[in-house]
Design an enzyme around this catalytic site. Sequence first.
Site, PDB file in Angstrom:
ATOM      1  N   SER A 232       0.786  -1.238   0.000  1.00  0.00           N
ATOM      2  CA  SER A 232       0.000   0.000   0.000  1.00  0.00           C
ATOM      3  C   SER A 232       0.815   1.284   0.000  1.00  0.00           C
ATOM      4  O   SER A 232       0.243   2.367  -0.133  1.00  0.00           O
ATOM      5  CB  SER A 232      -0.974  -0.002   1.181  1.00  0.00           C
ATOM      6  OG  SER A 232      -1.993  -0.932   0.948  1.00  0.00           O
TER       7      SER A 232
ATOM      8  N   PHE B  39     -12.595 -13.649  -2.707  1.00  0.00           N
ATOM      9  CA  PHE B  39     -11.286 -13.104  -3.080  1.00  0.00           C
ATOM     10  C   PHE B  39     -10.224 -13.600  -2.102  1.00  0.00           C
ATOM     11  O   PHE B  39      -9.126 -13.999  -2.504  1.00  0.00           O
ATOM     12  CB  PHE B  39     -11.332 -11.571  -3.100  1.00  0.00           C
ATOM     13  CG  PHE B  39     -10.064 -10.948  -3.622  1.00  0.00           C
ATOM     14  CD1 PHE B  39      -9.904 -10.707  -4.980  1.00  0.00           C
ATOM     15  CD2 PHE B  39      -9.034 -10.606  -2.752  1.00  0.00           C
ATOM     16  CE1 PHE B  39      -8.721 -10.141  -5.465  1.00  0.00           C
ATOM     17  CE2 PHE B  39      -7.858 -10.040  -3.225  1.00  0.00           C
ATOM     18  CZ  PHE B  39      -7.703  -9.807  -4.589  1.00  0.00           C
TER      19      PHE B  39
ATOM     20  N   THR C  36      -9.377 -17.160  -2.751  1.00  0.00           N
ATOM     21  CA  THR C  36      -8.685 -17.315  -4.035  1.00  0.00           C
ATOM     22  C   THR C  36      -7.228 -16.899  -3.959  1.00  0.00           C
ATOM     23  O   THR C  36      -6.364 -17.540  -4.555  1.00  0.00           O
ATOM     24  CB  THR C  36      -9.396 -16.481  -5.122  1.00  0.00           C
ATOM     25  OG1 THR C  36     -10.765 -16.898  -5.195  1.00  0.00           O
ATOM     26  CG2 THR C  36      -8.754 -16.673  -6.484  1.00  0.00           C
TER      27      THR C  36
ATOM     28  N   TYR D  37     -10.660   2.145   5.518  1.00  0.00           N
ATOM     29  CA  TYR D  37      -9.609   1.860   4.537  1.00  0.00           C
ATOM     30  C   TYR D  37     -10.125   0.875   3.503  1.00  0.00           C
ATOM     31  O   TYR D  37     -10.542  -0.224   3.839  1.00  0.00           O
ATOM     32  CB  TYR D  37      -8.425   1.276   5.291  1.00  0.00           C
ATOM     33  CG  TYR D  37      -7.136   1.202   4.528  1.00  0.00           C
ATOM     34  CD1 TYR D  37      -6.278   2.294   4.494  1.00  0.00           C
ATOM     35  CD2 TYR D  37      -6.756   0.039   3.877  1.00  0.00           C
ATOM     36  CE1 TYR D  37      -5.071   2.224   3.825  1.00  0.00           C
ATOM     37  CE2 TYR D  37      -5.552  -0.035   3.202  1.00  0.00           C
ATOM     38  CZ  TYR D  37      -4.708   1.058   3.184  1.00  0.00           C
ATOM     39  OH  TYR D  37      -3.508   0.994   2.517  1.00  0.00           O
ATOM     40  N   SER D  38     -10.097   1.276   2.243  1.00  0.00           N
ATOM     41  CA  SER D  38     -10.588   0.409   1.170  1.00  0.00           C
ATOM     42  C   SER D  38      -9.637   0.424  -0.011  1.00  0.00           C
ATOM     43  O   SER D  38      -9.394   1.466  -0.621  1.00  0.00           O
ATOM     44  CB  SER D  38     -11.981   0.867   0.712  1.00  0.00           C
ATOM     45  OG  SER D  38     -12.380   0.156  -0.444  1.00  0.00           O
ATOM     46  N   ASN D  39      -9.081  -0.737  -0.324  1.00  0.00           N
ATOM     47  CA  ASN D  39      -8.186  -0.838  -1.478  1.00  0.00           C
ATOM     48  C   ASN D  39      -8.888  -0.489  -2.785  1.00  0.00           C
ATOM     49  O   ASN D  39      -8.258  -0.009  -3.726  1.00  0.00           O
ATOM     50  CB  ASN D  39      -7.586  -2.239  -1.545  1.00  0.00           C
ATOM     51  CG  ASN D  39      -6.580  -2.477  -0.424  1.00  0.00           C
ATOM     52  OD1 ASN D  39      -5.603  -1.760  -0.295  1.00  0.00           O
ATOM     53  ND2 ASN D  39      -6.849  -3.461   0.418  1.00  0.00           N
TER      54      ASN D  39
ATOM     55  N   GLY E  69       2.772  -0.813   4.006  1.00  0.00           N
ATOM     56  CA  GLY E  69       2.160  -1.708   3.038  1.00  0.00           C
ATOM     57  C   GLY E  69       2.318  -3.157   3.435  1.00  0.00           C
ATOM     58  O   GLY E  69       3.378  -3.572   3.895  1.00  0.00           O
TER      59      GLY E  69
END
Length: 385
Positions: free
Chosen positions: A93, A157, A160, A199-201, A343
Amino acid sequence: MNSMHPTPLRTGLVAATALALAATLAGPAVAAAPAKGDHRATRAAMDAAVKDGVPGVTATAKDKNGTWSATSGVGNLKTNEPRSTADRYRVGSITKTFVSTVLLQLEAEGRLSLDDKVEKWLPGVVLGNGHDGGQITIRQLLNHTSGVYNYTADEDFGRTYFLKDGFFKHRYDTATPAQLVAIAMTHKPDFTPGASWNYSNTNYVLAGMVIKQVTGNSFASEITRRIIKPLGLHATLVPGTYPKVPQPSSRAYGKLAETATGPTYDVTELNPSLASAAGEMISDSSDLNRFYTALLRGRLLPPEQLKEMKTTIKVDGIPNAGYGLGLMEVELSCGVHVWGHGGGIHGSTSEAVTTADGRHSLSFNFNGDWSGDSGAVVEAEFCGK
């Protein structure tokens, strides 16, 4: 101090604390060059992370006495080869600060406004289950007040890409930004835009898509042209779908489980498109120090845009911290304020922080993602404990 990455890319799938691995993993710390300054506390915190189970640590600090680099532990669990102070690693990040810088440069050039609605640039992309790009501004993407669901928190996700069976089957798959956003759109938003912080990617995948729409070029090529080349960041790249970490580099290790116990796997190779503009980049500690120093000294942004970037929102759950536009501010226990980002991505935990005047910077990496106190290393460097 808490980590500079409030929610790493691997959201929720790795326990926050871990049982220490066998102490035999701990090798002696190796200094690249003797420094005039005293970094004994930093070295001790690095060694403590290795004792706690991190395979190895590499760090570089820069202050009035010059540059100090050191390593602890190993870069390869099979050969026991030590980490290098020149190691490249996946920065996760920390990518977000680079993306935000490009968008703020575009604003300074008059090519967009932070108050533009996402719908203006990405019509029909943020839509479904209550999501509405017509209600979300670019600023809200960059400071995580959009309410857009975080795609890495999606259970499918996670299975996966973050758990063993899925990872080894799908590690080389390519994910497009549109596919990542589509995953988020199958969920309800976290809140009404501007009403809270989470927090959202997904916010930064969208930010990368906006860069492409505005410039006609990928976020990768804009970061390369505007930041990497001008600053001479020779170890830094935006790898796209390339699955390897260029040399010099160490191996990266993960548990690929919801617990921090059990076997350790080599997760160095993966297709980083699963992180896109939220966390795709590779760098080294010296380059990260150079980037954040240049940023905070105003070499990359005009005063107005740097001020926007440093306008922070209080972050619930992280004491003494605020989140700006892809940049965090944390007040340490000794009263020092540091700016930067952290990150987390498979097998890699990184931090890069700099004082507001750019005079004292620290960047480091753990080549493991399940243990070690990165905040303690930052505290040690800036507060001497």
